[in-house]
Enzyme design. Structure first.
Site, PDB file in Angstrom:
ATOM      1  N   ASP A  95      40.236  32.721  48.485  1.00 37.64           N
ATOM      2  CA  ASP A  95      39.467  31.537  48.091  1.00 37.64           C
ATOM      3  C   ASP A  95      38.935  31.763  46.682  1.00 37.64           C
ATOM      4  OD1 ASP A  95      38.132  29.185  48.004  1.00 37.64           O
ATOM      5  OD2 ASP A  95      36.804  29.594  49.694  1.00 37.64           O
ATOM      6  N   ALA A  96      39.751  31.388  45.702  1.00 35.12           N
ATOM      7  CA  ALA A  96      39.387  31.578  44.297  1.00 35.12           C
ATOM      8  C   ALA A  96      39.310  30.261  43.539  1.00 35.12           C
ATOM      9  CB  ALA A  96      40.386  32.516  43.618  1.00 35.12           C
ATOM     10  N   LYS A  97      39.859  29.196  44.123  1.00 39.05           N
ATOM     11  CA  LYS A  97      39.792  27.842  43.556  1.00 39.05           C
ATOM     12  C   LYS A  97      40.164  27.807  42.074  1.00 39.05           C
ATOM     13  CE  LYS A  97      36.373  26.160  46.891  1.00 39.05           C
ATOM     14  NZ  LYS A  97      36.095  27.423  47.609  1.00 39.05           N
ATOM     15  N   ARG A  98      41.264  28.442  41.739  1.00 36.50           N
ATOM     16  CA  ARG A  98      41.697  28.482  40.350  1.00 36.50           C
ATOM     17  C   ARG A  98      42.344  27.159  39.949  1.00 36.50           C
ATOM     18  NH1 ARG A  98      38.681  32.629  40.626  1.00 36.50           N
ATOM     19  NH2 ARG A  98      39.371  34.622  39.767  1.00 36.50           N
TER      20      ARG A  98
END
Length: 279
Positions: A95-98
């Protein structure tokens, strides 16, 4: 990796149930566990969660921000979490939402989806709000490496609707446009496509959205945020069989006792199975 992410995820969901447990080691949870807000506390917390549940759930979702805040030593802990989670048989959704454009998006994708990368994960959360086409480098690498993406579509934060519910000139909302792109990415995939959407379980009425994207729907909001497993069929309708409900605080608050973490995980997993089976 010989099989695409969607195939591996479908098998894991069928064998272990669809539950995803988030690892969110923010300062307040570390304190609740009696741990210090430092790298030692971070490592004790996150590796205890892996020990407790990674051999019995389909998906583990580490929130990279809570590791990154400690710099390189925190990222080193995250690398061990990824390695140990996959060794225990769970899939890792980072979960890094890049989200960026061009070579920068390609760099983010390589950090998490390239097979020899230290943080190589089974899937990555990404943001499409520089335009869905900006995700092309990540989509291409995911196809090449057998990994997947979860694209932010209908998030449960109160600020989300001002962008996601905005209506384009063609009359379709931004969120509906994202879902349509994902359906196109997953066309013809069996038993499940590798390109999923993030759709909050607390968003409310989703009847106006076509969630039949032939891909997984990562659903945060179950547990501490207010949604219950019993709510899932009403929220997701006929797509509920492809939902991956994420529970973080609802499980994590039972630590640091491993047995209590396992018991909470089993309770959520049983409730989710029953809700999906009864839909």
């Amino acid at each position: 990796m010989s099989e695409p992410f969607g195939t591996r995820l479908r098998r894991a969901m069928d064998e272990r149930g669809p539950l995803c447990v988030g690892i969110d080691p923010h300062a307040s949870l570390l304190a609740d566990w009696g741990l210090s807000d430092d790298v030692a506390g971070l490592e004790r917390f996150s590796r205890t969660v892996v020990e407790a549940v990674a051999d019995r759930v389909a998906v583990i979702k580490p929130q990279s921000a809570f590791f990154e805040r400690f710099g390189s030593r925190g990222v080193a802990v995250l690398e061990r979490v990824v390695e140990e989670t996959r060794a225990a048989g769970a899939l890792v959704v980072m979960d890094a939402k890049r989200g960026d454009i061009g070579s920068t998006m390609a760099g983010y994708a390589e950090a998490f989806l390239r097979k020899d990368a230290p943080l190589f994960s089974d899937a990555l959360t990404v943001s499409p709000y520089l335009g869905y086409g900006s995700l092309a480098p990540a989509v291409e690498l995911a196809r090449e490496s057998g990994t997947g993406l979860f694209v932010l579509a209908l998030t449960s934060n109160p600020e989300g609707p001002e962008v996601q519910h905005a209506v384009r000139a063609d009359g379709r909302s931004v969120a509906a446009t994202v879902l349509a792109h994902l359906a196109a990415e997953n066309a013809g995939a069996e038993p499940l496509g590798s390109f999923g959407a993030v759709v909050g379980a607390t968003v409310g009425d989703l009847s106006s959205y076509d969630l039949a994207i032939n891909g997984p729907l990562l659903a945060p909001g179950v547990g501490a945020q207010g949604a219950t497993p019993a709510d899932l069929p009403a929220v997701f309708g006929s797509a509920v069989g492809n939902v991956v409900p994420n529970v973080s605080r609802g499980v994590l608050r039972h630590g640091p006792d491993v047995a209590a973490l396992r018991a909470a995980t089993a309770a959520f997993a049983d409730e989710i199975r029953a809700a999906v089976a009864g839909s």
